[in-house]
Design a protein around this motif. Structure first.
Motif, PDB file in Angstrom:
ATOM      1  N   TYR A   1     -54.513  20.718  57.094  1.00 16.80           N
ATOM      2  CA  TYR A   1     -54.208  21.429  58.675  1.00 16.80           C
ATOM      3  C   TYR A   1     -52.710  22.112  58.265  1.00 16.80           C
ATOM      4  N   VAL A   2     -52.874  23.603  58.567  1.00 12.90           N
ATOM      5  CA  VAL A   2     -51.702  24.080  57.907  1.00 12.90           C
ATOM      6  C   VAL A   2     -51.384  25.166  59.065  1.00 12.90           C
ATOM      7  N   LYS A   3     -50.240  25.788  59.259  1.00 13.25           N
ATOM      8  CA  LYS A   3     -49.967  26.303  60.463  1.00 13.25           C
ATOM      9  C   LYS A   3     -48.549  26.764  60.338  1.00 13.25           C
TER      10      LYS A   3
ATOM     11  N   THR B   1     -47.829  21.384  56.667  1.00  2.00           N
ATOM     12  CA  THR B   1     -48.961  21.024  57.110  1.00  2.00           C
ATOM     13  C   THR B   1     -48.959  19.756  56.660  1.00  2.00           C
ATOM     14  N   ARG B   2     -50.294  19.659  57.483  1.00  2.00           N
ATOM     15  CA  ARG B   2     -50.795  18.110  57.489  1.00  2.00           C
ATOM     16  C   ARG B   2     -51.933  17.709  57.047  1.00  2.00           C
ATOM     17  N   GLN B   3     -52.309  16.338  56.497  1.00  4.62           N
ATOM     18  CA  GLN B   3     -53.433  16.089  56.093  1.00  4.62           C
ATOM     19  C   GLN B   3     -53.563  14.363  57.051  1.00  4.62           C
ATOM     20  N   ILE B   4     -54.773  14.334  57.304  1.00  4.23           N
ATOM     21  CA  ILE B   4     -55.427  13.355  57.891  1.00  4.23           C
ATOM     22  C   ILE B   4     -56.818  13.106  57.486  1.00  4.23           C
ATOM     23  N   GLY B   5     -56.576  12.154  56.426  1.00  5.78           N
ATOM     24  CA  GLY B   5     -57.812  11.808  55.980  1.00  5.78           C
ATOM     25  C   GLY B   5     -58.040  13.256  54.745  1.00  5.78           C
TER      26      GLY B   5
END
Length: 266
Positions: A116-118, A108-112
């Motif tokens: 996003y999940v992969k 999981t990535r968070q930018i603001g």
């Protein structure tokens, strides 16, 4: 499918609740080479300005530092669940990689406000992930109870959980022990807590801090509440170092499918 889906989701939730956590502190990168991290949106208590009056207060102050200082983390457990990540609460930048052993992995990535999940492996196939793609969702659409919730992977939540600790004592200048009440966690999974019963109210833990009072290690004896679970340990490092999370390329991003959102409780 069911045999994969249930342990995968349960594993993610358990790791997130206990590590918030996630419990997890390290410097690994994912396959795209970005700095690791978990999600964020921090609501920890403000940093203390006075010396702690007790061992419990000292730990609470150590956890409060998550609210304004970037940190990397690493999670390991005997159950085969592992995680790595980094988080900067101020910039709302984070990434977390969860290894589900033979079931695959999830990043999981968070930018603001963008999450996003992969996924890779069987876990993604079982719960409707789009293979080879980053699945996007606005963080406002993810409930607190979801395994991919920013609150589930926010280390500040552990700060709140540590305030429920009982019988906290210092075993050294920077070492502690006591028990945690998981039932008082805002992100605890109700089904999991019901299965654990009264045991969830007294989970043995040990913790360590550095010379500046920052948390460096947290271990929880899950064996005491779930035979075979062993111990879950989170280590925290690289306090204060910038967290740089790369936004996935547009061609690698799709909106999160309804089936996957449902599986994640979103």
């Amino acid at each position: 499918m069911t045999s994969i889906r249930r342990p995968a989701i349960a594993g993610l939730t358990l790791a997130a609740v206990l590590v918030a956590g996630g419990c997890s502190g390290d410097s690994k990168t994912d396959t795209k080479g970005a700095s690791p991290a978990g999600d964020t949106t921090v609501s920890a208590a403000p940093p203390a300005t006075t010396a702690p009056a007790s061992a419990s207060e000292e730990l609470t102050q150590a956890y409060a530092k998550f609210s304004d200082t970037p940190v990397k983390f690493e999670l390991a457990s005997a159950a085969g669940i592992a995680g790595t990540g980094a988080i900067d609460a101020k910039t709302k930048s984070s990434e977390m990689t969860t290894d589900l052993a033979s079931a695959g992995s999830m990043v999981t990535r968070q930018i603001g406000k963008d999450l996003y999940v992969k996924t890779e492996g069987q876990v993604g196939d079982a719960i409707g992930a789009t293979a080879g793609k980053w699945m996007h969702i606005d963080v406002s659409q993810v409930p607190d109870s979801s395994p991919i919730s920013i609150k589930n992977t926010d280390p500040a939540n552990t700060a709140k959980l540590i305030t429920t600790a009982s019988e906290v004592t210092k075993t050294g200048d920077h070492t502690f022990k006591g028990t945690l009440d998981m039932t008082k966690s805002a992100t605890a999974n109700a089904t999991m807590l019901k299965a654990l019963g009264a045991k969830a109210k007294a989970v043995p833990f040990t913790a360590e801090t550095d010379a500046e009072g920052r948390l460096t290690k947290l271990s929880m004896a899950l064996e005491s509440i779930a035979p075979g679970a062993g111990e879950m340990t989170a280590t925290y490092s690289n306090w204060g170092e910038p967290v740089n999370v790369a936004k996935p390329a547009a061609g690698e991003v799709v909106e999160m499918p309804a089936k996957f959102r449902k599986a994640m409780g979103a």
